[in-house]
Design a protein around this motif. Sequence first.
Motif, PDB file in Angstrom:
ATOM      1  N   ASN A  24       0.849  -1.204   0.000  1.00 32.21           N
ATOM      2  CA  ASN A  24       0.000   0.000   0.000  1.00 32.21           C
ATOM      3  C   ASN A  24       0.881   1.250   0.000  1.00 32.21           C
ATOM      4  OD1 ASN A  24      -2.359   1.479  -0.046  1.00 32.21           O
ATOM      5  ND2 ASN A  24      -2.812   1.217   2.132  1.00 32.21           N
ATOM      6  N   TRP A  25       1.783   1.298  -0.956  1.00 34.32           N
ATOM      7  CA  TRP A  25       2.805   2.346  -1.004  1.00 34.32           C
ATOM      8  C   TRP A  25       2.198   3.750  -1.037  1.00 34.32           C
ATOM      9  CZ3 TRP A  25       4.308   6.088  -4.597  1.00 34.32           C
ATOM     10  CH2 TRP A  25       5.563   6.664  -4.363  1.00 34.32           C
ATOM     11  N   ARG A  26       1.073   3.928  -1.713  1.00 36.24           N
ATOM     12  CA  ARG A  26       0.467   5.251  -1.832  1.00 36.24           C
ATOM     13  C   ARG A  26      -0.055   5.786  -0.503  1.00 36.24           C
ATOM     14  NH1 ARG A  26      -0.006   6.962  -6.947  1.00 36.24           N
ATOM     15  NH2 ARG A  26       0.212   5.422  -8.625  1.00 36.24           N
ATOM     16  N   ASP A  71       9.097   1.740  -3.468  1.00 34.78           N
ATOM     17  CA  ASP A  71       7.884   1.061  -3.913  1.00 34.78           C
ATOM     18  C   ASP A  71       8.293  -0.348  -4.349  1.00 34.78           C
ATOM     19  OD1 ASP A  71       5.607   0.114  -5.139  1.00 34.78           O
ATOM     20  OD2 ASP A  71       5.251   1.940  -6.316  1.00 34.78           O
ATOM     21  N   LEU A  72       7.819  -1.364  -3.638  1.00 34.09           N
ATOM     22  CA  LEU A  72       8.233  -2.729  -3.947  1.00 34.09           C
ATOM     23  C   LEU A  72       7.802  -3.164  -5.344  1.00 34.09           C
ATOM     24  CD1 LEU A  72       7.655  -4.560  -0.546  1.00 34.09           C
ATOM     25  CD2 LEU A  72       9.711  -3.420  -1.415  1.00 34.09           C
ATOM     26  N   ALA A  73       6.777  -2.540  -5.877  1.00 36.38           N
ATOM     27  CA  ALA A  73       6.359  -2.865  -7.245  1.00 36.38           C
ATOM     28  C   ALA A  73       7.430  -2.469  -8.254  1.00 36.38           C
ATOM     29  CB  ALA A  73       5.042  -2.158  -7.575  1.00 36.38           C
ATOM     30  N   GLN A 112       5.846  -3.566   6.934  1.00 34.77           N
ATOM     31  CA  GLN A 112       5.281  -2.571   6.023  1.00 34.77           C
ATOM     32  C   GLN A 112       5.403  -1.163   6.580  1.00 34.77           C
ATOM     33  OE1 GLN A 112       2.256  -0.796   6.628  1.00 34.77           O
ATOM     34  NE2 GLN A 112       1.661  -0.104   4.585  1.00 34.77           N
ATOM     35  N   PHE A 113       5.526  -1.047   7.909  1.00 35.49           N
ATOM     36  CA  PHE A 113       5.555   0.264   8.560  1.00 35.49           C
ATOM     37  C   PHE A 113       6.980   0.808   8.643  1.00 35.49           C
ATOM     38  CE2 PHE A 113       6.970  -2.436  11.929  1.00 35.49           C
ATOM     39  CZ  PHE A 113       7.691  -1.642  12.797  1.00 35.49           C
ATOM     40  N   ILE A 114       7.094   2.114   8.886  1.00 37.09           N
ATOM     41  CA  ILE A 114       8.386   2.714   9.141  1.00 37.09           C
ATOM     42  C   ILE A 114       8.341   3.383  10.513  1.00 37.09           C
ATOM     43  CG2 ILE A 114       7.875   4.954   8.046  1.00 37.09           C
ATOM     44  CD1 ILE A 114      10.843   4.792   6.945  1.00 37.09           C
TER      45      ILE A 114
END
Length: 291
Positions: A24-26, A71-73, A112-114
């Motif tokens: 959910n990069w956005r 972005d992992l994509a 997923q979090f920072i």
Amino acid sequence: MSDFEHVFETPPPGAAADWTISQNWRAYSEEEHATWDILYARQMQILSGRACDAFLKGTRALDLGGGGIPDLALLNPKLKALTGWEVVCVPGLVPDDVFFDHLANRRFVSGQFIRRRDQLDYLQEPDIFHDVFGHVPMLTDPDFADYMQAYGQGGQRAQSLGMLPNLARLYWYTVEFGLIEEAGGLKLFGAGIVSSATESVFALEDPSPNRLGFDLERVMRTLYRIDDFQQTYFVIPSVEALKAVTLQDFEPIYAALKGAEEIPVETILPTDRVFTKGSQAYAARGGRFAA
């Protein structure tokens, strides 16, 4: 791994059966992207001359400083083209069998979090900076990529033999906190070191810790510190050598280890190859970033 309590025992809502979730990069905020940039810039300055060539080459190959959280994509096609690995996000620390299955299939699990701004210098549970900046550059190296897959396969077997604590020490002292001989000196490659501003310096330059030559059985008997700088670091001669020594049948090693005593973290054995005999002054002062 088994060093922290797992956040979940079963996949939470929104996670797939293999525990993966969308990055959910956005949804990342500007502040979160800025936090990555602060951490990245600081670490790259510190790691110049300290990190091993494979790590630094990997950061360039994956363009980890391209601006904000990767972005992992976009990252995964680059990584997959190099070594067949990809990064998948998970909602927290996952059970060991899930972790090993992903590694065995060339999938590296990442938070997923920072971290928050007040956690820049220390965070107990791995976040995406530790996982992606700390771990993933080394996965661009073909020998290290093979080593990590073999570790995942070995973890599945170690569980069935009741030897997971011993195998976890191998991961800790290589993947997380390993040093390597390179260009006539010692360099960093472990993710727990290269993602830490303070330990990047401490591991190489402080007189406190021992720095000892890597020996597989010795490492698998050695206890370690979870919540502080290490009192002993092990030095591999090369990634190729690490891969070679671990691509063997561990069953005879496990048989020998079952009757062997655990080795305290500060101990130096007569058989050790000693790069540095540490003063252990940091631990004597109470550790946890003691002045």
